[in-house]
Design an enzyme around this catalytic site. Sequence first.
Site, PDB file in Angstrom:
ATOM      1  N   LYS A  62      56.720  24.027  66.578  1.00 46.52           N
ATOM      2  CA  LYS A  62      56.681  24.633  67.912  1.00 46.52           C
ATOM      3  C   LYS A  62      56.995  23.607  69.012  1.00 46.52           C
ATOM      4  O   LYS A  62      57.573  23.954  70.043  1.00 46.52           O
ATOM      5  CB  LYS A  62      55.318  25.298  68.143  1.00 46.52           C
ATOM      6  CG  LYS A  62      55.074  26.510  67.225  1.00 46.52           C
ATOM      7  CD  LYS A  62      56.101  27.612  67.441  1.00 46.52           C
ATOM      8  CE  LYS A  62      55.810  28.856  66.630  1.00 46.52           C
ATOM      9  NZ  LYS A  62      56.753  29.946  66.859  1.00 46.52           N
TER      10      LYS A  62
ATOM     11  N   ALA B 259      54.567  20.671  64.778  1.00 50.76           N
ATOM     12  CA  ALA B 259      55.888  20.016  64.840  1.00 50.76           C
ATOM     13  C   ALA B 259      56.971  21.060  65.099  1.00 50.76           C
ATOM     14  O   ALA B 259      57.891  20.845  65.903  1.00 50.76           O
ATOM     15  CB  ALA B 259      56.162  19.257  63.545  1.00 50.76           C
TER      16      ALA B 259
ATOM     17  N   ASN C 129      61.202  35.504  67.946  1.00 54.26           N
ATOM     18  CA  ASN C 129      59.753  35.673  67.769  1.00 54.26           C
ATOM     19  C   ASN C 129      59.301  35.429  66.326  1.00 54.26           C
ATOM     20  O   ASN C 129      58.149  35.063  66.101  1.00 54.26           O
ATOM     21  CB  ASN C 129      59.381  37.101  68.212  1.00 54.26           C
ATOM     22  CG  ASN C 129      57.980  37.495  67.812  1.00 54.26           C
ATOM     23  OD1 ASN C 129      57.004  36.940  68.315  1.00 54.26           O
ATOM     24  ND2 ASN C 129      57.864  38.430  66.879  1.00 54.26           N
TER      25      ASN C 129
ATOM     26  N   TYR D 160      53.176  23.134  61.603  1.00 52.51           N
ATOM     27  CA  TYR D 160      53.354  24.233  62.569  1.00 52.51           C
ATOM     28  C   TYR D 160      53.513  23.659  63.980  1.00 52.51           C
ATOM     29  O   TYR D 160      54.406  24.079  64.730  1.00 52.51           O
ATOM     30  CB  TYR D 160      52.156  25.181  62.485  1.00 52.51           C
ATOM     31  CG  TYR D 160      52.238  26.373  63.403  1.00 52.51           C
ATOM     32  CD1 TYR D 160      53.111  27.426  63.140  1.00 52.51           C
ATOM     33  CD2 TYR D 160      51.447  26.458  64.556  1.00 52.51           C
ATOM     34  CE1 TYR D 160      53.189  28.526  63.986  1.00 52.51           C
ATOM     35  CE2 TYR D 160      51.515  27.548  65.400  1.00 52.51           C
ATOM     36  CZ  TYR D 160      52.382  28.584  65.114  1.00 52.51           C
ATOM     37  OH  TYR D 160      52.461  29.669  65.965  1.00 52.51           O
TER      38      TYR D 160
END
Length: 267
Positions: free
Chosen positions: A154, A152, A86, A150
Amino acid sequence: MALGGQLILLTGASGGIGRAIAQRLAARGAQLVLVGRAVDRLEGVRDILPGNHGIVPADIATAAGRARVAAAVDALGRPLDALINNAGVSRFTLLPDAAPADIEAQIATNVTAPILLTQLVLPRLHRVNGRIVNIGSSFGGIGHPGFSTYCASKFALRGFTEALRRELGDGAMQVAYLAPRATRTPLNDSAVDAMNAALGNAVDPPERVAAAVEAMLLAPVMRDRAIGWPERLFLRINAVFPALVDGALRKRLAAIKRFAAPAPNSP
Ligand SMILES: NC(=O)c1ccc[n+]([C@@H]2O[C@H](COP(=O)([O-])OP(=O)(O)OC[C@H]3O[C@@H](n4cnc5c(N)ncnc54)[C@H](OP(=O)(O)O)[C@@H]3O)[C@@H](O)[C@H]2O)c1
């Protein structure tokens, strides 16, 4: 499968979503190993949870930090039932204005760290019940202006999840990806909040993500999930007709650019 007594490793446990996941799973009787860098913030989460939980202050973007996490799991002397990747970082900025260090930190924290931590933890996961939940984002399926690195990261985490699920397909372990939409946490700075308000984007409470994680852990067959409507629809449209989403975001581009963080040294 009930969560009572399950041993669950949760990274990013001191953040907005991590804290909500920890509260939800601890309330169901799970035993948690909580990971984050700042020890005081981890203690703050542990202290509000029912039950006994471990904290591991560790930077999972470093080999030493990941080794500390593995050692803490080994010290418990039993296999993990679940790993929840997470921890994450984000920076809302146009690419020409992005600091190289921010770009590297997003890839290191959101991609390299969960891959290497998963590799380290796999032999420590329960062979039959072991589950891995990777917390991605709706931006892991839709490229959005101002979040190129960001997105890229995820997209990469989603690809990792899919490939690992298939790699483990001849066994009983399960792997899935959860894509929250915008969620009210410290990850989003005031510029992101202002952009979401201006564009009318829905922003969820972190408890909604925690409920989705719980549902995934309880499902007999764990499947990838995306939170929110119309985000789920946009994800499907983007996968099949990306030009339609190009056009929709082009209409919002001026507004998005107004809020994106300027270069650190710009006037
Ligand atoms: N908030 C949203 O709008 C949103 C939407 C979709 C997806 N997500 C995803 O949800 C996840 C959780 O985000 P959040 O909104 O809860 O963010 P947050 O409140 O900023 O929390 C981030 C957590 O990650 C930890 N962390 C960051 N870098 C780390 C590192 N190198 N090593 C260990 N821990 C690290 C932080 O603790 P320390 O700083 O103490 O290390 C903190 O516990 C992320 O993967 C994010 O991409 C968030």
